[in-house]
Design a protein around this motif. Structure first.
Motif, PDB file in Angstrom:
ATOM      1  N   THR A  67       0.833  -1.198   0.000  1.00  0.00           N
ATOM      2  CA  THR A  67       0.000   0.000   0.000  1.00  0.00           C
ATOM      3  C   THR A  67       0.870   1.253   0.000  1.00  0.00           C
ATOM      4  O   THR A  67       2.058   1.201   0.298  1.00  0.00           O
ATOM      5  CB  THR A  67      -0.929   0.020   1.230  1.00  0.00           C
ATOM      6  N   GLY A  68       0.242   2.364  -0.363  1.00  0.00           N
ATOM      7  CA  GLY A  68       0.953   3.630  -0.376  1.00  0.00           C
ATOM      8  C   GLY A  68       1.659   3.932  -1.673  1.00  0.00           C
ATOM      9  O   GLY A  68       2.289   4.994  -1.804  1.00  0.00           O
ATOM     10  N   ASP A  72      -4.084   3.490  -1.197  1.00  0.00           N
ATOM     11  CA  ASP A  72      -4.126   3.205   0.230  1.00  0.00           C
ATOM     12  C   ASP A  72      -5.384   2.379   0.489  1.00  0.00           C
ATOM     13  O   ASP A  72      -6.229   2.222  -0.409  1.00  0.00           O
ATOM     14  CB  ASP A  72      -4.165   4.498   1.052  1.00  0.00           C
ATOM     15  N   ALA A 107      -3.731   7.019  -3.011  1.00  0.00           N
ATOM     16  CA  ALA A 107      -2.467   6.990  -2.275  1.00  0.00           C
ATOM     17  C   ALA A 107      -2.268   8.319  -1.556  1.00  0.00           C
ATOM     18  O   ALA A 107      -2.471   9.395  -2.122  1.00  0.00           O
ATOM     19  CB  ALA A 107      -1.312   6.712  -3.232  1.00  0.00           C
ATOM     20  N   ALA A 110      -4.162   7.715   3.736  1.00  0.00           N
ATOM     21  CA  ALA A 110      -3.904   7.261   5.104  1.00  0.00           C
ATOM     22  C   ALA A 110      -3.262   8.363   5.929  1.00  0.00           C
ATOM     23  O   ALA A 110      -3.581   8.538   7.114  1.00  0.00           O
ATOM     24  CB  ALA A 110      -3.005   6.023   5.079  1.00  0.00           C
ATOM     25  N   GLY A 133      -1.270   2.845   4.585  1.00  0.00           N
ATOM     26  CA  GLY A 133      -0.650   3.688   3.576  1.00  0.00           C
ATOM     27  C   GLY A 133       0.772   3.287   3.285  1.00  0.00           C
ATOM     28  O   GLY A 133       1.093   2.095   3.178  1.00  0.00           O
TER      29      GLY A 133
END
Length: 222
Positions: A67-68, A72, A107, A110, A133
């Motif tokens: 993720t990120g 996210d 993205a 988070a 994230g």
């Protein structure tokens, strides 16, 4: 998040379980073959995520998505996630894992979540939601159309799978300040709906024991 919005989905934004998309061809070239000449399942899944979608993965069992980078994840109770579906685009990817729902968001979301909750005045409450994230990992859902007897019980599955060949980022909820496209769902509305539903669930669970106790108490007569 440049790119055109995918228009292949015909499901309504209120639909919680769309028809599964066509899975990757088991005989696709370039995949390690198993004993019967068919690609190994793990390799097939990793190929779909990395090559068809362009999402980085971490090999292993289960396969995990990073993720990120491209997105996210907002991890919420399934009931809260279902309430937020109306604020998502029909092609916004959504996964389910047990009694949890994972909404893919832009993205950087988070990092923005605490400020969004504070602005919406939800920050003072203990809400059952979290965001994954940069530097996070989330279990890769099973391939669309591959849910069957061979699947591991409790594995993550797609309710609204991402569509290969489309820019998924264009359908993800985002803040205007993050450069979201005009047609992208509003992250603030999604978070507000999810937070409100999480609070309702929390209140209902908190009141359940007291209601049970009152029902079990004998009637008192003066």
């Amino acid at each position: 998040m440049a790119g055109s919005v995918c228009t292949t989905s015909t499901t309504s934004s209120t639909s919680t379980v769309p028809l599964p998309r066509r899975p990757v061809d088991p005989g696709a070239p370039g995949l390690p073959a198993g004993p019967c000449g068919r690609p190994e399942p793990d390799a097939r899944v990793r190929h779909w995520y990395e090559n068809d979608l362009g999402w980085p993965t971490v090999p292993g069992r289960p396969l995990r998505l990073v993720t990120g980078v491209r997105f996210d994840v907002l991890d919420v109770p399934a009931e809260a996630g279902a309430a937020a579906l109306r604020h998502l685009a029909p092609d916004s990817p959504v996964a389910r894992w047990g009694d949890r729902m994972r909404l893919l968001v832009a993205a950087g979301s988070a990092e923005e979540l605490p400020q969004v909750l504070e602005w919406l005045e939800w920050d003072a409450l203990a809400l059952d939601l979290r965001a994954l994230g940069a530097g996070g990992l989330t279990e890769a859902p099973l391939l669309p159309g591959r849910v069957g007897a061979d699947d591991v019980q409790g594995a993550a599955v797609w309710l609204r799978p991402p569509a290969p060949g489309c820019e998924v980022e264009a359908s993800l909820p985002a803040l205007p300040a993050m450069g979201g496209l005009g047609d992208a769902p509003d992250l603030v509305r999604v978070v507000d709906t999810v937070a409100a539903q999480c609070h309702r669930v929390r209140l209902r669970r908190a009141s359940a024991p007291s209601l049970t106790c009152r029902r079990n108490q004998p009637l008192a007569f003066s």
